[in-house]
Write a protein that holds these residues in place. Structure first.
Motif, PDB file in Angstrom:
ATOM      1  N   PRO A 232       0.815  -1.226   0.000  1.00  0.00           N
ATOM      2  CA  PRO A 232       0.000   0.000   0.000  1.00  0.00           C
ATOM      3  C   PRO A 232       0.848   1.275   0.000  1.00  0.00           C
ATOM      4  O   PRO A 232       0.550   2.226  -0.738  1.00  0.00           O
ATOM      5  CB  PRO A 232      -0.821  -0.117   1.300  1.00  0.00           C
ATOM      6  N   GLN A 236       1.093   3.817  -3.248  1.00  0.00           N
ATOM      7  CA  GLN A 236       0.598   5.184  -3.090  1.00  0.00           C
ATOM      8  C   GLN A 236       1.714   6.210  -3.255  1.00  0.00           C
ATOM      9  O   GLN A 236       1.532   7.254  -3.881  1.00  0.00           O
ATOM     10  CB  GLN A 236      -0.048   5.355  -1.715  1.00  0.00           C
ATOM     11  N   ARG A 300      -4.085   3.263  -3.314  1.00  0.00           N
ATOM     12  CA  ARG A 300      -4.014   2.439  -2.103  1.00  0.00           C
ATOM     13  C   ARG A 300      -5.080   1.340  -2.128  1.00  0.00           C
ATOM     14  O   ARG A 300      -4.832   0.205  -1.705  1.00  0.00           O
ATOM     15  CB  ARG A 300      -4.180   3.335  -0.872  1.00  0.00           C
TER      16      ARG A 300
END
Length: 495
Positions: A232, A236, A300
């Motif tokens: 994640p 991101q 994400r």
């Protein structure tokens, strides 16, 4: 199956390595800020390499070279062909984005992309522990540098550091596991390791301890729970073009490496590693889908979606051997190969749309940024909707058939608890459908927050349209790709 003293088995890798160096040197004399010459040379190189791999795959031969350290077989050739095409598409989508963010001051994006692809090729062709590890390191070191390529972005630099630290730890796990297997079997050659393990003369506890570390290293490359911490944050934080570079094609290399190590090398230990993969798959499906529901950042959300999707790939890998019987192996592994190929195809289009919507000074990373996309561009909204429906497993898109084939392989294996695991996977997919369909709702039913029209170059428009069309066509006519995967896996298992 035969051995060649010649270097015919690695012609594509040699071409890729030489051209990566040549392109890096040519780029020194390129003055165009969009690096048109470097870009064109990179695409031509990757296209030629993909063609060479496709030709090798259709010939159906398995060739061992360099003292059995390298293998060229149909499964590897097809995966290398698809990985090359995925990197090519990534560069097409990512170039406008990179140009607007001053990431093309040099040709590093293209050169590092070529070296990352070379690392994938080495991982896919490796028939020796050291060769596999060298390929993995070439891929990961190139990836670390690409994540930090946007020098003025503190977020990208932070993502690169997290990726580097966790990646180094995972590489250590894998290397430690491989060293333990080497110590137990006395060989780095995968086929020799298989014979040594199958002989039953090595202490089971030593093999299983080494196996645990190997599975940990592989799990990190797939990004499955509990080795998902980097996904994640890196997805991101990295520039979106680089997110696609590390989230697409490398999954094909991770799959090939898993087949080489666990199936070709450690199949006698299947009862042990299949249990580990089952735990990883269940945790990934649960945490990936539940965490994705809570996300408002699009990249994400797709990161947690990836974790859940890789859980399905593991389901195919854990369905191949039942009580020592390998009758279901070809069906299980080919369904898993089909799944990972179609996942990469869908991921390319998904991030292609995100890159398309991004513009100078605006990243288009929030789900709300897609509001009213259908009113601004029905074509791109349609492609994004097809991607979301495919990832959710809605027929007739290719994601539905991918999930169906994996679940069919699981149930056909007749393993204890197979039905329970299949039902669990379907329930998790229903949770996943919520956050995928939420994006479709935002695109079609929310009011647009900007009147900016969506524009793209001809190359991006053509590739993106073909990408979206393939998601639908392969869903309606999946037989060709499924047969290709089955034939490649049967050929590989046969050697």
């Amino acid at each position: 199956m035969f051995e060649k003293l010649s270097i015919a088995a690695v012609y594509p890798e040699m071409l890729l390595a030489v051209m990566a160096i040549v392109i890096a040197m040519v780029d020194l004399f390129v003055k165009c800020p969009r690096r048109t010459t470097t870009y064109a040379l990179s695409l031509i190189t990757i296209g030629v390499v993909a063609y060479l791999e496709a030709v090798a795959a259709t010939q159906g031969q398995t060739v061992y070279s360099f003292g059995n350290m390298v293998v060229s077989d149909p499964m590897g050739s097809w995966l290398k062909c698809f990985a090359a095409l995925a990197v090519m598409v990534t560069l097409v989508y990512g170039r406008p984005y990179a140009a607007e963010r001053d990431m093309l001051r040099g040709g590093e994006l293209f050169t590092l992309g070529l070296f990352a692809l070379l690392g994938m090729f080495v991982m896919i062709s490796g028939n020796n522990f050291l060769v596999l590890y060298l390929g993995l390191e070439l891929l990961t070191l190139s990836s670390y540098a690409m994540v930090a390529l946007r020098r003025d972005s503190a977020v990208a630099s932070e993502a690169a550091m997290k990726y580097f630290v966790l990646g180094a730890m995972a590489s250590g796990f894998l290397l430690y596991g491989l060293s333990m297997l080497y110590g137990a079997t006395g060989s780095l050659d995968i086929s020799t390791v298989f014979k040594a393990v199958a002989s039953g003369q090595i202490k089971h506890q030593v093999l299983v301890l080494g196996l645990v570390f190997v599975v940990c290293g592989l799990a990190f490359k797939f990004g499955v729970v509990p080795f998902h911490m980097w996904i994640p944050d890196v997805y991101q934080g990295a520039p979106t073009a680089i997110t696609l570079m590390i989230g697409g094609a490398p999954k094909l290399a991770a799959f090939a490496m898993t087949i080489r190590l666990l199936v070709e090398g450690l199949l006698p230990l299947a009862v042990d590693w299949q249990q580990m993969l089952m735990v990883l798959a269940i945790a990934s499906l649960l945490i990936g889908n539940l965490a994705a529901v809570a996300q408002t950042n699009l990249k994400r959300m797709l990161a947690f979606s990836t974790i859940a999707q890789m859980g399905f790939v593991l389901i195919g890998l854990l369905s191949g051997v039942v009580n020592g019987n390998t009758a279901a192996a070809a069906n299980a592994y080919s369904s898993s190969m089909f799944y990972v190929i179609t996942y990469v195809l869908t991921t390319l289009a998904t991030f292609g749309i995100i890159l398309l919507l991004a513009r100078e000074g605006f990243e288009s990373e929030e789900i709300s940024d897609l509001a009213g996309l259908n009113q601004r561009s029905p074509l791109y909204a349609g492609v994004m909707a097809a991607c979301m429906f495919s990832l959710a497993g809605v027929p007739p898109l290719v994601g539905f058939y991918a999930k169906l084939s994996v679940l069919q392989a699981l149930i056909a294996s007749g393993q204890t608890g197979a039905i329970v695991l299949a039902v669990f996977a379907v329930m998790m997919s229903l949770i996943g459908a919520f956050y995928y369909l939420r994006i479709v709702k935002v695109m079609y039913f929310d009011a647009p927050i900007t009147a900016t029209t969506v524009s793209a170059g001809a190359d991006v428009r053509v590739v993106l349209s073909l990408n979206g069309a393939l998601i639908l066509i392969l869903g309606i006519l999946p037989g060709g790709l499924m047969a290709l995967c089955a034939k490649a896996i049967v050929s590989t298992l046969g050697t």
